[in-house]
Motif scaffolding. Structure first.
Motif, PDB file in Angstrom:
ATOM      1  N   VAL A   1       0.854  -1.187   0.000  1.00 30.53           N
ATOM      2  CA  VAL A   1       0.000   0.000   0.000  1.00 30.53           C
ATOM      3  C   VAL A   1       0.889   1.235   0.000  1.00 30.53           C
ATOM      4  CG1 VAL A   1      -1.810   1.263   1.215  1.00 30.53           C
ATOM      5  CG2 VAL A   1      -1.809  -1.239   1.237  1.00 30.53           C
ATOM      6  N   SER A   2       0.605   2.158  -0.938  1.00 30.43           N
ATOM      7  CA  SER A   2       1.360   3.407  -1.024  1.00 30.43           C
ATOM      8  C   SER A   2       0.391   4.575  -0.920  1.00 30.43           C
ATOM      9  CB  SER A   2       2.126   3.510  -2.346  1.00 30.43           C
ATOM     10  OG  SER A   2       3.014   2.419  -2.492  1.00 30.43           O
TER      11      SER A   2
ATOM     12  N   THR B   1      -3.088  10.306  -3.425  1.00 34.99           N
ATOM     13  CA  THR B   1      -3.312   9.055  -4.155  1.00 34.99           C
ATOM     14  C   THR B   1      -3.080   7.875  -3.203  1.00 34.99           C
ATOM     15  OG1 THR B   1      -0.997   8.973  -4.891  1.00 34.99           O
ATOM     16  CG2 THR B   1      -2.592   9.991  -6.391  1.00 34.99           C
TER      17      THR B   1
ATOM     18  N   THR C   1      -2.484   3.760  -3.588  1.00 38.96           N
ATOM     19  CA  THR C   1      -2.212   2.687  -4.543  1.00 38.96           C
ATOM     20  C   THR C   1      -2.009   1.371  -3.807  1.00 38.96           C
ATOM     21  OG1 THR C   1      -1.145   4.245  -6.058  1.00 38.96           O
ATOM     22  CG2 THR C   1      -0.711   1.907  -6.412  1.00 38.96           C
TER      23      THR C   1
ATOM     24  N   GLN D   1      -0.823  -2.533  -4.580  1.00 38.54           N
ATOM     25  CA  GLN D   1      -0.197  -3.444  -5.535  1.00 38.54           C
ATOM     26  C   GLN D   1      -0.204  -4.860  -4.955  1.00 38.54           C
ATOM     27  OE1 GLN D   1       3.601  -1.336  -5.851  1.00 38.54           O
ATOM     28  NE2 GLN D   1       3.108  -0.826  -7.963  1.00 38.54           N
TER      29      GLN D   1
ATOM     30  N   ASN E   1      -2.795  -3.758  -9.898  1.00 37.36           N
ATOM     31  CA  ASN E   1      -2.652  -2.424  -9.329  1.00 37.36           C
ATOM     32  C   ASN E   1      -4.024  -1.778  -9.192  1.00 37.36           C
ATOM     33  OD1 ASN E   1       0.067  -2.669  -9.293  1.00 37.36           O
ATOM     34  ND2 ASN E   1       0.506  -1.168 -10.879  1.00 37.36           N
ATOM     35  N   LEU E   2      -4.294  -1.228  -8.037  1.00 38.23           N
ATOM     36  CA  LEU E   2      -5.517  -0.463  -7.767  1.00 38.23           C
ATOM     37  C   LEU E   2      -5.110   0.891  -7.231  1.00 38.23           C
ATOM     38  CD1 LEU E   2      -7.617  -3.208  -5.932  1.00 38.23           C
ATOM     39  CD2 LEU E   2      -7.754  -2.560  -8.345  1.00 38.23           C
ATOM     40  N   THR E   3      -5.631   1.969  -7.870  1.00 37.30           N
ATOM     41  CA  THR E   3      -5.258   3.328  -7.472  1.00 37.30           C
ATOM     42  C   THR E   3      -6.510   4.173  -7.320  1.00 37.30           C
ATOM     43  OG1 THR E   3      -3.181   3.163  -8.690  1.00 37.30           O
ATOM     44  CG2 THR E   3      -3.897   5.369  -8.057  1.00 37.30           C
TER      45      THR E   3
ATOM     46  N   GLY F   1      -7.429   8.353  -6.459  1.00 40.53           N
ATOM     47  CA  GLY F   1      -6.792   9.646  -6.289  1.00 40.53           C
ATOM     48  C   GLY F   1      -7.788  10.775  -6.223  1.00 40.53           C
TER      49      GLY F   1
ATOM     50  N   THR G   1     -10.377   6.643 -10.038  1.00 37.39           N
ATOM     51  CA  THR G   1      -9.857   5.310  -9.658  1.00 37.39           C
ATOM     52  C   THR G   1      -9.299   4.642 -10.907  1.00 37.39           C
ATOM     53  OG1 THR G   1     -12.008   4.267 -10.016  1.00 37.39           O
ATOM     54  CG2 THR G   1     -11.521   5.037  -7.777  1.00 37.39           C
ATOM     55  N   THR G   2      -8.329   3.745 -10.648  1.00 42.76           N
ATOM     56  CA  THR G   2      -7.715   2.991 -11.740  1.00 42.76           C
ATOM     57  C   THR G   2      -7.485   1.552 -11.277  1.00 42.76           C
ATOM     58  OG1 THR G   2      -6.544   4.969 -12.507  1.00 42.76           O
ATOM     59  CG2 THR G   2      -5.729   2.849 -13.299  1.00 42.76           C
TER      60      THR G   2
ATOM     61  N   SER H   1      -5.721  -2.119 -12.853  1.00 46.42           N
ATOM     62  CA  SER H   1      -4.995  -2.685 -13.984  1.00 46.42           C
ATOM     63  C   SER H   1      -4.350  -3.998 -13.577  1.00 46.42           C
ATOM     64  CB  SER H   1      -3.921  -1.710 -14.487  1.00 46.42           C
ATOM     65  OG  SER H   1      -2.937  -1.484 -13.486  1.00 46.42           O
TER      66      SER H   1
END
Length: 433
Positions: A63-64, A110, A112, A114, A287-289, A291, A304-305, A307
């Motif tokens: 988690v970032s 943001t 993120t 992973q 990856n889930l983001t 922001g 949201t993203t 991928s």
């Protein structure tokens, strides 16, 4: 009298403290508790276990979180910032505003996540290697504890033998003093030559030197025991009997810490081969983001993203590392085989030492009994004028040698028993915790 009553209780307390019994199991436990080398080993075991948990956590999401404040006049960033802030209007597409925008300030954040989905088996291999290394360090710490226990047993019984040697030396000195007095009286009476008196005097002086040396060895033995246990044992009563072991002779093999550590190291090396192979395979991750970009506390845009991607990287260095990992695993296996053979030989040697020491004790007891009888007979005959002084001194020397053999054999017997327990992976003197 009242002053004596005030002094007597503290004095008796000191005497009781000086004579407080110290058993061998208690001495071993005290050494395990306070020995700094073992404490350092326990810290290494804790470190290995923590690293194992860290390697296991590589399979968990990462988690970032990022937070920032930006002010810029760069045209692309200005347009992108306004778009992120969800405040684009028709006027923003005017060429002049696009080419020469006013400075814009914005804040954003943001988040993120992973998640590795597949890494060629590297993550699982790393977890296995970490667990094996932690197990190896834990087993090695157990082996270090048993080695300390062996050292304590050697020092403990060595101190007992040294104390007995002092008593023997005192007996020899008493005999020498009595012989010197007898000979001196006969010299004064003109019944013996003055040289006999000088010989008796020399024997007494040698006996005094022997007693001083025996006391020094006893103090050194006590000092070694104190160093190992971390407590003052200079005047402690060592209550575990040297001649009557509290634990039966070890039977079959148990779990040797050094061999268990070697097995775990071999497991870690094999896991290292799998990890090296995994570096040559592709990676797949999710990856889930989420922001947000704000131009005011309650105004701005969110997005949201999600991928899923795959990546494969080939390196000639990674391919060579597979060969290196295989060589490491082979070395670990061969090292374990060598350790196992050494352990088998140590068991044989320890059993042989126990049997030899038992035989020596039997012979030494016979020698002591015979030497004591010889000394008594020759002393009596000498005082009757039937034997020269040299025969008495020869008997004393023979008795001293027999006593030394007996004490050494007893010490060798108890220490070889402890060494056999160590070689078999059994608790030293039956002490576990």
């Amino acid at each position: 009298m009242p002053s004596l009553l005030r002094i007597l209780p503290p004095f008796l307390a000191l005497v009781a403290q000086a004579q407080q019994p110290l058993t061998l199991p208690d001495a071993i436990r005290q050494a395990w508790k306070g020995q700094t080398g073992l404490q350092a080993g326990e810290a290494l075991a804790d470190k290995a276990r923590a690293e194992a948990e860290a390697l296991k956590a590589l399979r968990l999401p990462t988690v970032s979180l990022g937070v920032g404040l930006t002010r810029t006049t760069e045209p692309m960033q200005v347009f992108g910032t306004r778009l992120d802030q969800a405040r684009i209007s028709q006027m923003d597409f005017m060429p002049d505003r696009l080419n020469h925008p006013a400075a814009i300030t914005g804040g954003g954040a943001t988040l993120t996540v992973q998640q590795p989905l597949y890494a060629g088996g590297r993550l699982d291999a790393a977890a296995r290697a970490g667990a094996a290394l932690a197990g190896s360090e834990t087993a090695a710490q157990g082996w270090r504890r048993q080695q300390v226990a062996l050292a304590v047993a050697q020092a403990y019984f060595g101190a007992q033998v040294a104390d007995q040697a002092v008593r023997y030396a005192e007996d020899t000195l008493r005999q020498a003093q009595e012989t010197e007095r007898f000979v001196a009286a006969r010299v004064e009476q003109g019944l013996l030559l003055r040289s006999e008196g000088e010989r008796a005097k020399a024997f007494r002086a040698q006996s005094e030197a022997g007693l001083a040396e025996a006391k020094a060895r006893a103090a050194s033995a006590r000092s070694a025991l104190s160093l190992l246990t971390g407590v003052d044992t200079a005047s402690a009563h060592l209550s575990t009997d040297l001649e009557a072991p509290s634990a039966p002779l070890p039977g079959g093999p148990g779990l040797r810490g050094d061999l268990e550590a070697g097995k775990r190291l071999a497991e870690a090396a094999r896991a290292g081969v799998d990890a090296a192979k995994g570096a040559l395979r592709p990676e797949v991750g999710l990856n889930l983001t989420a922001g947000t970009a704000r131009y005011a506390l309650g105004e701005g845009g969110n997005w949201t993203t999600a991928s899923v991607g795959a990546k494969w990287t080939f390196s000639f260095g990674d391919s060579r590392r597979v060969s290196a990992a295989r060589a490491q695993a082979r070395a670990a296996e061969l090292g374990l085989q060598w350790q196992t053979r050494q352990a088998s030989r140590e068991v044989e040697e320890a059993r042989r030492a126990v049997e030899t020491a038992e035989a020596k004790i039997t012979f030494a007891r016979t020698a002591v009994e015979a030497s004591e009888s010889v000394r008594a007979i020759r002393t009596a005959r000498h005082r009757e004028g039937l034997l020269p002084l040299v025969e008495v001194l020869d008997a004393e020397a023979g008795l001293s040698g027999a006593r030394t053999l007996l004490l050494g054999s007893r010490l060798e017997w108890r220490v070889s028993r402890a060494q056999l327990a160590l070689a078999l992976g059994q608790p030293i003197e039956g002490v576990t915790e």
